[in-house]
Design an enzyme around this catalytic site. Structure first.
Site, mmCIF file in Angstrom:
data_model
loop_
_atom_site.group_PDB
_atom_site.id
_atom_site.type_symbol
_atom_site.label_atom_id
_atom_site.label_comp_id
_atom_site.label_asym_id
_atom_site.label_seq_id
_atom_site.Cartn_x
_atom_site.Cartn_y
_atom_site.Cartn_z
ATOM 1 N N GLU A 100 -20.999 -44.611 43.700
ATOM 2 C CA GLU A 100 -20.128 -44.384 44.846
ATOM 3 C C GLU A 100 -18.985 -43.427 44.486
ATOM 4 O O GLU A 100 -18.647 -42.527 45.252
ATOM 5 C CB GLU A 100 -19.552 -45.713 45.338
ATOM 6 N N HIS B 287 -20.453 -37.091 50.990
ATOM 7 C CA HIS B 287 -20.647 -38.281 50.164
ATOM 8 C C HIS B 287 -22.099 -38.750 50.196
ATOM 9 O O HIS B 287 -22.726 -38.958 49.150
ATOM 10 C CB HIS B 287 -19.719 -39.394 50.669
ATOM 11 N N GLU B 288 -22.650 -38.910 51.403
ATOM 12 C CA GLU B 288 -24.003 -39.443 51.524
ATOM 13 C C GLU B 288 -25.046 -38.484 50.957
ATOM 14 O O GLU B 288 -26.019 -38.906 50.318
ATOM 15 C CB GLU B 288 -24.316 -39.769 52.987
ATOM 16 N N HIS C 251 -25.337 -38.632 47.180
ATOM 17 C CA HIS C 251 -26.204 -39.710 46.698
ATOM 18 C C HIS C 251 -27.640 -39.206 46.520
ATOM 19 O O HIS C 251 -28.317 -39.543 45.541
ATOM 20 C CB HIS C 251 -26.213 -40.874 47.692
#
Length: 267
Positions: free
Chosen positions: A198, A136-137, A140
């Site tokens: 997100e 997820h991070e 980004h």
């Protein structure tokens, strides 16, 4: 004449809109990615110098962070190289560090500079859940969400900021960088897109997690633990850049079938 002046004023925004190679949607990018990566290196090293970094040579958790991070990074490289989009990762020099901090958090700056806080490990509880978070991070960063948010912040500060936005060591750009990557959430213009970012990070992060050999189903269990750990103390979704946990879990369930197509457990 007013119409002509308006057109000339907004023309730079249209010129700066590009189709993101990761997500496929149009995205505003007013700051050169190479500049963001340079700024990230400086901020990352400054952060590490002021933090209690856990040595991977003597700590199993720190070794795990580097192992999981490297597998996610390799999966991403494979994914985009296979699509002929390897330039998505231009300038990335991966670093993965565990920092002794009770906060439940992890983040990735432009160029692949990653930090995991020890407080997160009490909630992840296993490698697969940590892979969910890192996927997820990192998404980004490779989806250039930070650049998008900086560009939106530049808009809110007025069109005059565009004149010098690409200038190296511009103090105004540095200030915006610190605002976007600071601990406080942003309200206003950038908020709706931040929640969309997100969900994009959840979506593609699950794919990268699966490609790295980790079971993406762990994402649901992890976010259920996060929801329990919050004890209902999080602000309402409308006041946060992050989606409410219950909404996020439902979205993740919708991404699961796609992610599982990429899942091959490491033997």
């Amino acid at each position: 004449m007013k119409k002509i002046l308006f057109f000339l004023a907004v023309l730079p925004f249209f010129a700066a809109c590009t189709r993101n190679a990761v997500t496929g949607r149009n995205q505003l990018s007013l700051v050169p990615e190479s500049q963001l990566q340079q700024m990230a290196v400086t901020e990352y090293q400054s952060f590490l110098s002021k933090s209690n970094v856990v040595s991977a040579g003597t700590n199993r958790d720190a070794e795990m962070v580097k192992r999981v991070g490297s597998r996610i990074a390799n999966a991403i490289t494979q994914y985009y190289t296979g699509q002929g989009k390897g330039d998505v990762l231009n300038g990335f020099k991966w670093e993965f560090n565990l920092v002794d901090n009770k906060e439940v958090n992890a983040w990735c700056m432009p160029g692949g500079k990653v930090v995991v806080y020890t407080g997160l490990l009490a909630v992840t509880q296993n490698e697969a859940a940590l892979a969910v978070v890192l996927g997820h991070e990192i998404t980004h960063a490779i989806a250039r969400h930070g650049n998008e948010r900086m560009s939106q912040e530049i808009i809110t500060q007025g069109l005059g900021e565009l004149v010098n936005v690409a200038t190296a060591n511009n103090p105004k750009v540095n200030s915006i960088f610190n605002t976007v990557y600071g601990p406080g959430s942003q309200l206003g213009y950038s908020l709706p897109n931040s929640r969309n970012q997100e969900y994009e990070a959840d979506h593609y992060g699950l794919i990268f997690c699966a490609m790295a050999g980790y079971n993406p189903r762990e994402a649901v269990l992890f976010w259920e633990r996060m929801m329990a750990a919050s004890g209902g103390q999080k602000p309402p979704e409308i006041l946060s850049t992050h989606p409410a946990d219950a909404n996020r879990i439902e979205k993740i369930k919708g991404y699961m079938d796609e992610a599982l197509k990429y899942y091959k457990p490491v033997k």
